[in-house]
Each structure stands twice: as C-alpha cells, then as structure tokens.
Motif scaffolding. Structure first.
Motif, PDB file in Angstrom:
ATOM      1  N   TYR A  99       0.761  -1.103   0.129  1.00  0.00           N
ATOM      2  CA  TYR A  99       0.039   0.026   0.005  1.00  0.00           C
ATOM      3  C   TYR A  99       0.807   1.227   0.067  1.00  0.00           C
ATOM      4  CZ  TYR A  99      -2.534   3.993   1.382  1.00  0.00           C
ATOM      5  OH  TYR A  99      -3.232   5.309   1.407  1.00  0.00           O
ATOM      6  N   PHE A 100       1.802   1.325   0.894  1.00  0.00           N
ATOM      7  CA  PHE A 100       2.735   2.407   0.913  1.00  0.00           C
ATOM      8  C   PHE A 100       3.614   2.731  -0.146  1.00  0.00           C
ATOM      9  CE2 PHE A 100       1.514   2.535   5.469  1.00  0.00           C
ATOM     10  CZ  PHE A 100       1.457   3.667   5.999  1.00  0.00           C
ATOM     11  N   SER A 101       3.899   1.677  -0.828  1.00  0.00           N
ATOM     12  CA  SER A 101       4.549   1.858  -2.024  1.00  0.00           C
ATOM     13  C   SER A 101       3.757   2.398  -3.344  1.00  0.00           C
ATOM     14  CB  SER A 101       5.257   0.492  -2.640  1.00  0.00           C
ATOM     15  OG  SER A 101       5.726   0.443  -3.816  1.00  0.00           O
ATOM     16  N   LEU A 102       2.526   1.669  -3.475  1.00  0.00           N
ATOM     17  CA  LEU A 102       1.506   2.404  -4.380  1.00  0.00           C
ATOM     18  C   LEU A 102       0.909   3.679  -4.098  1.00  0.00           C
ATOM     19  CD1 LEU A 102      -0.346  -1.283  -4.719  1.00  0.00           C
ATOM     20  CD2 LEU A 102       1.156   0.105  -6.412  1.00  0.00           C
ATOM     21  N   GLU A 103       0.902   3.963  -2.759  1.00  0.00           N
ATOM     22  CA  GLU A 103       0.479   5.323  -2.351  1.00  0.00           C
ATOM     23  C   GLU A 103       1.236   6.362  -2.833  1.00  0.00           C
ATOM     24  OE1 GLU A 103      -1.450   7.028   1.938  1.00  0.00           O
ATOM     25  OE2 GLU A 103       0.845   7.279   1.664  1.00  0.00           O
ATOM     26  N   GLY A 117     -14.403 -15.499   9.148  1.00  0.00           N
ATOM     27  CA  GLY A 117     -15.796 -15.440   9.125  1.00  0.00           C
ATOM     28  C   GLY A 117     -16.351 -14.178   9.737  1.00  0.00           C
ATOM     29  N   VAL A 118     -15.458 -13.097  10.337  1.00  0.00           N
ATOM     30  CA  VAL A 118     -16.068 -11.849  10.599  1.00  0.00           C
ATOM     31  C   VAL A 118     -15.150 -10.880   9.790  1.00  0.00           C
ATOM     32  CG1 VAL A 118     -16.631 -12.642  12.917  1.00  0.00           C
ATOM     33  CG2 VAL A 118     -14.153 -11.730  12.482  1.00  0.00           C
ATOM     34  N   TRP A 119     -15.413  -9.541  10.336  1.00  0.00           N
ATOM     35  CA  TRP A 119     -14.653  -8.440   9.423  1.00  0.00           C
ATOM     36  C   TRP A 119     -13.716  -7.739  10.294  1.00  0.00           C
ATOM     37  CZ3 TRP A 119     -14.733  -7.073   3.978  1.00  0.00           C
ATOM     38  CH2 TRP A 119     -15.500  -8.123   3.262  1.00  0.00           C
ATOM     39  N   ARG A 120     -12.359  -7.430   9.893  1.00  0.00           N
ATOM     40  CA  ARG A 120     -11.419  -6.367  10.543  1.00  0.00           C
ATOM     41  C   ARG A 120     -11.638  -5.136   9.995  1.00  0.00           C
ATOM     42  NH1 ARG A 120     -12.059  -9.776  13.754  1.00  0.00           N
ATOM     43  NH2 ARG A 120     -10.537 -11.428  14.601  1.00  0.00           N
ATOM     44  N   VAL A 121     -11.399  -4.251  10.720  1.00  0.00           N
ATOM     45  CA  VAL A 121     -11.054  -2.797  10.418  1.00  0.00           C
ATOM     46  C   VAL A 121      -9.661  -2.077  11.119  1.00  0.00           C
ATOM     47  CG1 VAL A 121     -12.632  -1.922  12.098  1.00  0.00           C
ATOM     48  CG2 VAL A 121     -12.448  -0.303  10.410  1.00  0.00           C
ATOM     49  N   GLN A 122      -9.128  -2.090  10.169  1.00  0.00           N
ATOM     50  CA  GLN A 122      -7.529  -1.540  10.669  1.00  0.00           C
ATOM     51  C   GLN A 122      -7.158   0.068  10.380  1.00  0.00           C
ATOM     52  OE1 GLN A 122      -4.784  -4.545   9.972  1.00  0.00           O
ATOM     53  NE2 GLN A 122      -3.002  -3.460  10.496  1.00  0.00           N
ATOM     54  N   ALA A 123      -6.651   0.490  11.224  1.00  0.00           N
ATOM     55  CA  ALA A 123      -6.147   1.680  10.942  1.00  0.00           C
ATOM     56  C   ALA A 123      -4.997   1.928  10.272  1.00  0.00           C
ATOM     57  CB  ALA A 123      -6.189   2.744  12.308  1.00  0.00           C
ATOM     58  N   VAL A 124      -4.576   2.852   9.225  1.00  0.00           N
ATOM     59  CA  VAL A 124      -3.132   2.800   8.596  1.00  0.00           C
ATOM     60  C   VAL A 124      -2.483   3.672   9.355  1.00  0.00           C
ATOM     61  CG1 VAL A 124      -2.275   3.671   6.267  1.00  0.00           C
ATOM     62  CG2 VAL A 124      -4.668   2.424   6.340  1.00  0.00           C
ATOM     63  N   GLU A 179       4.859   3.454   6.782  1.00  0.00           N
ATOM     64  CA  GLU A 179       5.147   1.760   7.012  1.00  0.00           C
ATOM     65  C   GLU A 179       5.557   1.376   8.183  1.00  0.00           C
ATOM     66  OE1 GLU A 179       7.371  -1.591   4.923  1.00  0.00           O
ATOM     67  OE2 GLU A 179       7.264   0.070   3.711  1.00  0.00           O
ATOM     68  N   LYS A 180       6.394   1.934   8.678  1.00  0.00           N
ATOM     69  CA  LYS A 180       7.080   1.514  10.001  1.00  0.00           C
ATOM     70  C   LYS A 180       6.513   1.909  11.301  1.00  0.00           C
ATOM     71  CE  LYS A 180       9.800  -1.214   7.427  1.00  0.00           C
ATOM     72  NZ  LYS A 180       9.812  -2.626   7.252  1.00  0.00           N
ATOM     73  N   SER A 181       5.727   3.003  11.006  1.00  0.00           N
ATOM     74  CA  SER A 181       5.493   3.746  12.386  1.00  0.00           C
ATOM     75  C   SER A 181       4.192   3.096  13.093  1.00  0.00           C
ATOM     76  CB  SER A 181       4.915   5.172  11.740  1.00  0.00           C
ATOM     77  OG  SER A 181       4.511   5.887  12.778  1.00  0.00           O
ATOM     78  N   PHE A 182       4.042   3.356  14.409  1.00  0.00           N
ATOM     79  CA  PHE A 182       3.058   2.871  14.990  1.00  0.00           C
ATOM     80  C   PHE A 182       2.015   3.816  15.327  1.00  0.00           C
ATOM     81  CE2 PHE A 182       6.434  -0.022  16.539  1.00  0.00           C
ATOM     82  CZ  PHE A 182       5.609  -1.039  16.332  1.00  0.00           C
ATOM     83  N   VAL A 183       2.294   5.032  14.677  1.00  0.00           N
ATOM     84  CA  VAL A 183       1.565   6.605  15.041  1.00  0.00           C
ATOM     85  C   VAL A 183       0.400   6.168  13.767  1.00  0.00           C
ATOM     86  CG1 VAL A 183       1.177   8.891  14.928  1.00  0.00           C
ATOM     87  CG2 VAL A 183       3.064   7.662  15.849  1.00  0.00           C
TER      88      VAL A 183
END
Length: 379
Positions: free
Chosen positions: A280-284, A302-309, A313-317
């Motif tokens: 993603y970060f490469s394509l962004e 069987g469920v859905w995940r919602v993950q914050a970007v 790429e390496k940051s936890f922020v």
C-alpha cells in the motif's frame, strides 16, 4: 508475465473512474523503482570462461556469511567442490574464493571483505540500491550472483518482472541481517534491552565445535550449516515470490475501488486478508493518492476487521485511530456506545477492531474518520 497480465486485468476492469490512468502510472513508476523496464532483459551474470570446479573459502570456525555464500554458489554451480583452506597456494587454484584471501575483485571472482580499506555496501556495488550496511561475503555473493540465484530457485515459475522486487526483499529481509551481524554493525544506537540469540547467524555459529567436544567432524558440520542456511534462504525467496508479491494485485485493485466503498476515498476494502501494508505505501507514493487512505477492512475467520493505517509503513502512529470512546470495549457494550450493530472489539490503542459484518466494519471506519475530523476542527 505477471505484471503484464495484471495491467491487462486493470485496464479491462470497468469501474466508475479512470483506471487506465492508474495503470499507466503504475507501469512507469514500477520501472523507475526497480530499474527494469518492461521488455528489457534483467541483468545476468556473464558466463565463466571455463566450468566452475572449485569454490574456495577458509577452514576452521565458520560463520553464517561464508556458509550462505557457499550455498548460493553451489545452487549455480552444483558440480563444484567446496575447498576450505587458508593456504594461498590452494586458494589460487579455485575458480571463486569467498571470505578469505584479502581481495575483492569481481573480475577474478575474489570476494573477501576483511580488508582494512573495504567499505562496500550494496549501494556502492549496485548503484541505485538504498542499503548502506557493510557487505559480508554473503552480501558480496548475493550482489554479484543474486538475480541468477533467484532465477535458479524459481525455475519455470520465474517471471522476469519479479526478479528485482524479490532480490530487494531477500536482501532487506535476510542477507542484510547476515552482513550486519558478521561485520558487527549495530541495529540501533544504545544498549538493547535484550539480545536475539535464535537468528540464523546464531544457529549457524552453534554448529561449530564446542571447546570440550571431541571427535568433531568440521566438514560435516559445515555441510549441515549450508543445509540450514540454504533452507532458510530458499524459504524466503519462495515466500516473497509466492505469497508477498501476488498480494500486490489485491492491494492495487482495492485502491482503485476505494471510492465505491467510501465516497471520500479514505476506506479501502481487501477481498481477503493479505500482506498489504508495504504494497500500500509503495503504491500510495507511486499513484499520489489524495486524500490518503485511513482504514483497511478485510474478512478474517468469518468476521470483518477494520484496521487503521499508520502515518508511515514502519510507524506505530496512526493517521486516524478508532474512536477514542470505543477503545478497549467489546461486543454489546461496544455496539451500544458506537450505535453500530455487530461490534466485536476495538483494540485499546485504536489500531484495529472487528465487526460481524462488512457493513458494520465500514461504519466503524466512517464514524471514526468523522469523529477524528470533528476533533481536529474543534482544536
């Protein structure tokens, strides 16, 4: 080839905006990133004047770098013998010599890195590569023979477009570590809180003779070390080829479809869970995506995940963490507070959450984005 088929798929996909524009950008930026233009032959090692019969390295205590280097060369020259000696007269008769001899000269296939004036990194040997860690004999062999080694491992499955990305990933994810450990290059400034003792270099080192061990067969131990290191190397090549790289097309198509999922284009949906972040970060960067994507949703068990970007790429922020009032809550309590049915959890840091349905996951992302923007406007 893989990318050509992918570009054909993209350019013949009918969605609500100009996907051909993105395909054109990806073609050009891919070529610039990996220095391999479409239709060109990637670099090949020039053939030797005569068959390679002897590969020389030092005897005695062995380390991961020459073990890996010898294994890689044996992949290319399977009939060659490994000659382990420090005798210059013996090494002189070898076709390739690594990690001994005090000479780095690719024209004569001498690949030692112990010289006082040796300061080469992959960035100096292969112009355009970013890594600056001092090379060991493993890194030297990989720099000069790596493309052909990868081609040998992948065999008929090898696609030319794939070679440079896999070359880079294997160096960054394995060979650079071996180079750094062998040359005593610290991973960071200051004292570590703990030490890693189970890495490949440590496991190879442990195959040497113990101080009180008798009847030790050094040559047999060296062969075992080559098998150990070689297995790990080939595993990395196959992983990046068969698992990591194919995920790129899923991420690319998800980027293209983001406005279908969310009018603002800040939510991306993956059709399945794949290693998406680096792609993603490469394509962004390549596609100049604006506004940037804040959330990725995908099905999982069987469920859905919602993950914050994250911001990088390496940051936890995180760019936009899940709503602060939801964090650490689960199930019905989370659904009651959020007003969204089917909630499963929201991580305490706000980086990931879960919902029973796709619609619920999208709504969790949307409400979190709205809340974050509201908080910013009120500051």
């Amino acid at each position: 080839m893989f990318l050509q088929r992918l570009f054909h798929l993209i350019e013949n996909t009918h969605i609500s905006y100009n996907i051909k524009h993105y395909s054109h950008l990806l073609r050009s930026t891919y070529s610039n990133s990996y220095k391999v233009k479409m239709g060109e032959e990637p670099r090949r090692k020039k053939p030797f004047a005569k068959p390679v019969e002897k590969i020389g390295t030092h005897n005695g205590v062995f380390h991961c770098d020459e073990v890996v280097g010898c294994y890689l060369l044996k992949l290319l020259f399977p009939s060659a013998r490994i000659i382990r000696s420090r005798d210059d007269k013996v090494l002189k008769n070898c076709d390739i010599v690594i990690d001994v001899g005090g000479v780095y000269d690719p024209s004569t296939h001498r690949y030692d890195h112990h010289q006082r004036d040796f300061n080469h990194s992959i960035s100096t040997v292969l112009k355009g590569k970013p890594w600056k860690t001092k090379l060991s004999s493993a890194g030297l062999v990989y720099c000069h023979f790596g493309i052909d080694i990868i081609r040998t491992i992948l065999g008929d499955k090898c696609e030319e477009d794939l070679l440079d990305p896999i070359f880079d990933k294997v160096y960054e994810g394995l060979i650079q570590e071996i180079d750094g450990v062998d040359n005593g290059v610290p991973m960071f400034e200051g004292e570590p809180r703990y030490h890693i003792t189970t890495g490949l270099s440590s496991r190879v080192k442990n195959l040497n003779s113990n101080w009180n061990q008798k009847d030790f067969d050094e040559e047999l131990a060296f062969k075992k070390a080559m098998e150990l290191a070689g297995s790990e190397f080939e595993d990395r090549v196959l992983y990046f080829s068969n698992v990591w790289w194919p995920a790129r097309k899923f991420v690319l198509l998800a980027i293209k479809n983001r406005h279908i999922i969310d009018e603002g284009g800040e939510i991306m949906e993956l059709s399945q869970s794949v290693p998406w972040k680096e792609h993603y970060f490469s394509l962004e960067n390549q596609l100049d995506i604006e506004p940037t994507i804040k959330y990725v949703i995908f099905p999982s068990d069987g469920v859905w995940r919602v993950q914050a970007v994250s911001v990088t790429e390496k940051s936890f922020v995180l760019r936009t963490p899940l709503h602060e009032k939801w964090r650490g809550l689960r199930d019905q309590q989370l659904s009651d507070i959020s007003g969204i049915d089917g909630c499963i959890f929201a991580h305490g840091t706000g980086f990931i959450g879960g919902n029973k349905t796709r619609e619920g996951a999208i709504e969790m992302a949307r409400k979190s984005i709205e809340n974050f923007k509201k908080e910013l406007s009120e500051k």
